[in-house]
Design a protein around this motif. Structure first.
Motif, PDB file in Angstrom:
ATOM      1  N   TYR A 179       0.842  -1.232  -0.195  1.00  0.00           N
ATOM      2  CA  TYR A 179      -0.034  -0.007   0.082  1.00  0.00           C
ATOM      3  C   TYR A 179       0.839   1.505   0.132  1.00  0.00           C
ATOM      4  O   TYR A 179       0.371   2.493  -0.727  1.00  0.00           O
ATOM      5  N   ALA A 180       2.078   1.378   0.740  1.00  0.00           N
ATOM      6  CA  ALA A 180       2.866   2.643   0.851  1.00  0.00           C
ATOM      7  C   ALA A 180       3.627   2.831  -0.186  1.00  0.00           C
ATOM      8  O   ALA A 180       3.899   3.908  -0.586  1.00  0.00           O
ATOM      9  N   PRO A 182       3.597   2.335  -3.589  1.00  0.00           N
ATOM     10  CA  PRO A 182       3.100   3.155  -4.735  1.00  0.00           C
ATOM     11  C   PRO A 182       3.072   4.801  -4.344  1.00  0.00           C
ATOM     12  O   PRO A 182       3.222   5.511  -5.188  1.00  0.00           O
ATOM     13  N   LYS A 183       2.665   4.782  -3.253  1.00  0.00           N
ATOM     14  CA  LYS A 183       2.149   6.158  -2.570  1.00  0.00           C
ATOM     15  C   LYS A 183       3.634   7.046  -2.401  1.00  0.00           C
ATOM     16  O   LYS A 183       3.784   8.233  -3.003  1.00  0.00           O
ATOM     17  N   ILE A 184       4.784   6.274  -2.113  1.00  0.00           N
ATOM     18  CA  ILE A 184       5.866   7.147  -1.795  1.00  0.00           C
ATOM     19  C   ILE A 184       6.441   7.199  -3.133  1.00  0.00           C
ATOM     20  O   ILE A 184       7.042   8.411  -3.415  1.00  0.00           O
ATOM     21  N   GLY A 186       5.156   7.688  -5.904  1.00  0.00           N
ATOM     22  CA  GLY A 186       4.181   8.817  -6.516  1.00  0.00           C
ATOM     23  C   GLY A 186       4.594  10.292  -6.123  1.00  0.00           C
ATOM     24  O   GLY A 186       4.512  11.072  -6.831  1.00  0.00           O
ATOM     25  N   LYS A 187       4.777  10.264  -4.701  1.00  0.00           N
ATOM     26  CA  LYS A 187       5.237  11.519  -4.324  1.00  0.00           C
ATOM     27  C   LYS A 187       6.557  11.753  -4.598  1.00  0.00           C
ATOM     28  O   LYS A 187       6.595  13.124  -5.046  1.00  0.00           O
ATOM     29  N   SER A 190       6.198  13.155  -8.408  1.00  0.00           N
ATOM     30  CA  SER A 190       5.661  14.295  -8.512  1.00  0.00           C
ATOM     31  C   SER A 190       6.738  15.526  -7.827  1.00  0.00           C
ATOM     32  O   SER A 190       6.628  16.643  -8.547  1.00  0.00           O
TER      33      SER A 190
END
Length: 205
Positions: A179-180, A182-184, A186-187, A190
C-alpha cells in the motif's frame, strides 16, 4: 447424503494434502535461502496471489449488486438534499426500508463471500501449510534450529519467533508495503517533476 459428504471431504482432504506435498517438494530447493527469507517469500507470494484473484474472481452478480446499491444510495443522498428537511428524512427512511438496506445486505454478503475466496482462503491455506511443514522439529531438521529468527527483549532473553508468527508478521508488513510503496513513489515522482522548471530560451535581436 452423509456418505457422499464423507467421500467429498476425503477427496478435498486428499487434494489439499497433495498440494501441500507438491509445494513442499518445490520449496526443498529454496532452503538455502534460510527460514527468514523463505517464509517472507511465501508471504509475499500469498499477497501476490490475493491481488491476482481480486482481479480474476469478479462475478457478474457482484457487479450488478454494486450498481444496484450505488443507485439506491445516490437516491437517498438526493432525498436528503431536499429543501424540506423533514420530508427529505422521510424519503431517505422509506428508501432505506424499501430498497437500500436489502441492496446493501446483498452487496455486502456477496463481497464477503468473494473476499473469502480471494483473500482469506489463500492466506489460510499458506498458514496451514507453514504450520504443518515448517513446525519447530522440521525447522530444526532443515535449518539446524527450531525457530525462524530471534528478537531482542527488555529482559535480556531473546524471543524465539516460529514460522507461523513470522508468516503473520510478513503478511502484515507485506500488505503495508504494497500500500505504501506506490504512494511513496508517486510523491517522489511528483516532487521530482515539480522541481524541474521549464526551460525558456532568451532570444536576442
Amino acid at each position: 447424503m452423509e456418505d457422499f459428504l464423507d467421500r467429498l471431504w476425503e477427496y478435498i482432504e486428499a487434494g489439499i494434502q497433495f498440494l501441500g506435498n507438491s509445494l513442499d517438494g518445490v520449496l526443498q530447493h529454496l532452503h538455502f535461502l534460510g527460514p527468514v527469507v523463505l517464509i517472507s517469500f511465501l508471504a509475499l507470494c500469498t499477497i501476490a496471489v490475493t491481488k491476482v484473484l481480486n482481479r480474476v474472481i469478479v462475478t457478474k452478480r457482484y457487479g450488478e449488486l454494486e450498481k444496484n446499491f450505488q443507485h439506491w444510495f445516490q437516491l437517498r443522498q438526493e432525498a436528503l438534499k431536499c429543501e424540506d428537511r423533514e420530508k427529505g428524512k422521510r424519503l431517505a427512511r422509506n428508501i432505506d426500508q424499501a430498497e437500500l438496506n436489502r441492496a446493501y445486505y446483498d452487496y455486502f454478503f456477496e463481497g464477503f463471500l468473494l473476499g473469502l475466496a480471494r483473500r482469506v482462503m489463500p492466506i489460510f491455506f499458506m498458514f496451514a501449510f507453514i504450520n504443518e511443514f515448517y513446525r519447530a522439529e522440521r525447522l530444526l531438521e532443515f535449518f539446524g534450529r527450531g525457530y525462524v529468527t530471534q528478537l531482542p527483549s527488555t529482559s535480556g532473553e531473546p524471543i524465539f519467533v516460529g514460522a507461523v508468527v513470522w508468516y503473520i508478521i510478513s503478511i502484515i508488513a507485506g500488505y503495508l508495503l504494497w500500500y505504501a510503496i506506490p504512494k511513496i513513489i508517486g510523491k517522489l515522482t511528483s516532487t521530482s517533476f515539480g522541481s524541474v522548471k521549464p526551460h525558456t530560451e532568451e532570444s536576442g535581436c
